[in-house]
Enzyme design. Structure first.
Site, short mmCIF file in Angstrom:
data_model
loop_
_atom_site.label_atom_id
_atom_site.label_comp_id
_atom_site.label_asym_id
_atom_site.label_seq_id
_atom_site.Cartn_x
_atom_site.Cartn_y
_atom_site.Cartn_z
CG HIS A 1 -2.14 -0.82 1.05
ND1 HIS A 1 -2.13 -2.19 1.07
CD2 HIS A 1 -3.44 -0.47 0.83
CE1 HIS A 1 -3.36 -2.65 0.89
NE2 HIS A 1 -4.18 -1.62 0.74
CG HIS B 1 2.69 -3.16 6.59
ND1 HIS B 1 3.49 -4.02 5.87
CD2 HIS B 1 1.56 -3.01 5.87
CE1 HIS B 1 2.86 -4.37 4.76
NE2 HIS B 1 1.68 -3.77 4.73
C1 LIG Z 1 -4.49 -8.98 -11.70
C2 LIG Z 1 -3.91 -9.20 -10.36
C3 LIG Z 1 -2.87 -10.24 -10.19
C4 LIG Z 1 -4.33 -8.46 -9.35
C5 LIG Z 1 -3.83 -8.61 -7.98
C6 LIG Z 1 -4.30 -7.48 -7.17
C7 LIG Z 1 -4.00 -7.75 -5.75
C8 LIG Z 1 -4.67 -8.89 -5.07
C9 LIG Z 1 -3.13 -6.99 -5.13
C10 LIG Z 1 -2.72 -7.19 -3.72
C11 LIG Z 1 -2.85 -5.91 -3.00
C12 LIG Z 1 -2.43 -6.12 -1.58
C13 LIG Z 1 -3.30 -6.88 -0.67
C14 LIG Z 1 -1.26 -5.63 -1.20
C15 LIG Z 1 -0.75 -5.81 0.18
O1 LIG Z 1 -0.50 -4.55 0.68
P1 LIG Z 1 0.33 -4.43 2.01
O2 LIG Z 1 0.38 -2.95 2.28
O3 LIG Z 1 -0.42 -5.14 3.07
O4 LIG Z 1 1.67 -4.99 1.73
#
Ligand SMILES: CC(C)=CCC/C(C)=C/CC/C(C)=C/COP(=O)(O)O
Length: 246
Positions: free
Chosen positions: A166, A208
């Site tokens: 994020h 985090h």
């Molecule tokens: C098309 C495709 C593979 C989309 C994936 C989108 C997706 C599930 C992104 C993940 C976003 C996410 C949960 C990131 C984690 O963020 P942190 O700040 O917890 O590291």
């Protein structure tokens, strides 16, 4: 007498001190504690280097501080009532709405300039997902123990916390938007505030540690340089735009 070790093991062999210790790259602040070998001799236990000691202290401070800041980690936490609001912020910086919104915009856009910007935003978002997944998979730092794994749509590497996806996305999108959208000053300030608050909320939610977010901000900021360097345009990627304009 503190200068004469009373323990027999300490009398056999004193730890590397002063110049000798320094030459071996060991930290004087973390002198080895001699242990007895089976033969009764003191076996010197290698002490870590200063860099390792400093690194471990930083990580320990990071864990402690992040736990204290995790005031919305659960409904019963100190600021638990603010959790729904922070979860809304979580969605605002999530990859899915950003990807979906960009694709939607691309489908609807009728101006070539708008399409170019959106195509590059799409490239930036995908690049961010790939780079964050790579670093998470390499570093494999577990999320804080006080985190509740109730996150909105995750992929497998999202069980790891370094760096915060994020924070990378917020920093990169913030730079992207400020460079490519003509916005009034109050809106520009709002975009920067949004990015900062998304980052802080990751620690408050317990998702985090502070260092995950700090590194995420730096990484996201630099990712925009990559996007700028490989900017897709009808000049740099004529085939792509030719297909598009058909
Ligand atoms: C098309 C495709 C593979 C989309 C994936 C989108 C997706 C599930 C992104 C993940 C976003 C996410 C949960 C990131 C984690 O963020 P942190 O700040 O917890 O590291």
């Amino acid at each position: 007498d503190r200068r004469t070790p009373s323990h027999p093991a300490l009398q056999h062999e004193s730890p590397p001190q002063g110049d000798q210790g320094r030459r071996r790259g060991r930290c004087p602040a973390a002198m080895p504690s001699p242990r007895s070998s089976p033969a009764g001799r003191a076996a010197p236990v290698p002490s870590p280097s200063c860099a390792a000691v400093a690194f471990r202290s930083l990580l320990a401070a990071d864990l402690r501080f992040s736990r204290q800041l995790g005031v919305c980690a659960g409904e019963r936490s100190a600021w638990g009532s603010a959790r729904p609001l922070l979860r809304l912020l979580e969605v605002s910086g999530h990859g899915v709405p950003w990807l979906a919104g960009t694709l939607y915009g691309l489908g609807r856009s009728e101006s070539p300039a708008g399409r170019e910007v959106l195509l590059n935003l799409l490239f930036a978002l995908v690049l961010d997902l790939v780079l964050v997944a790579m670093v998470k998979g390499l570093v494999r730092r577990r999320r804080p123990t006080h985190n509740k794994m109730d996150m909105f749509v995750t992929i497998s590497v999202d069980k790891y916390s370094f760096p915060s996806g994020h924070a990378t996305r917020a920093a990169m999108v913030c730079r992207f938007v400020l460079h490519h959208l003509v916005l009034a000053i109050p809106l520009r300030v709002l975009v920067v505030l949004w990015a900062i608050i998304v980052g802080i909320s990751r620690v408050m939610l317990g998702r985090h540690n502070v260092t995950d977010v700090a590194f995420g901000f730096i990484m996201g900021y630099m990712q925009y340089n990559v996007v700028k360097y490989f900017w897709l345009s009808p000049l740099s990627a004529p085939a792509l735009f030719a297909v598009w304009n058909q």
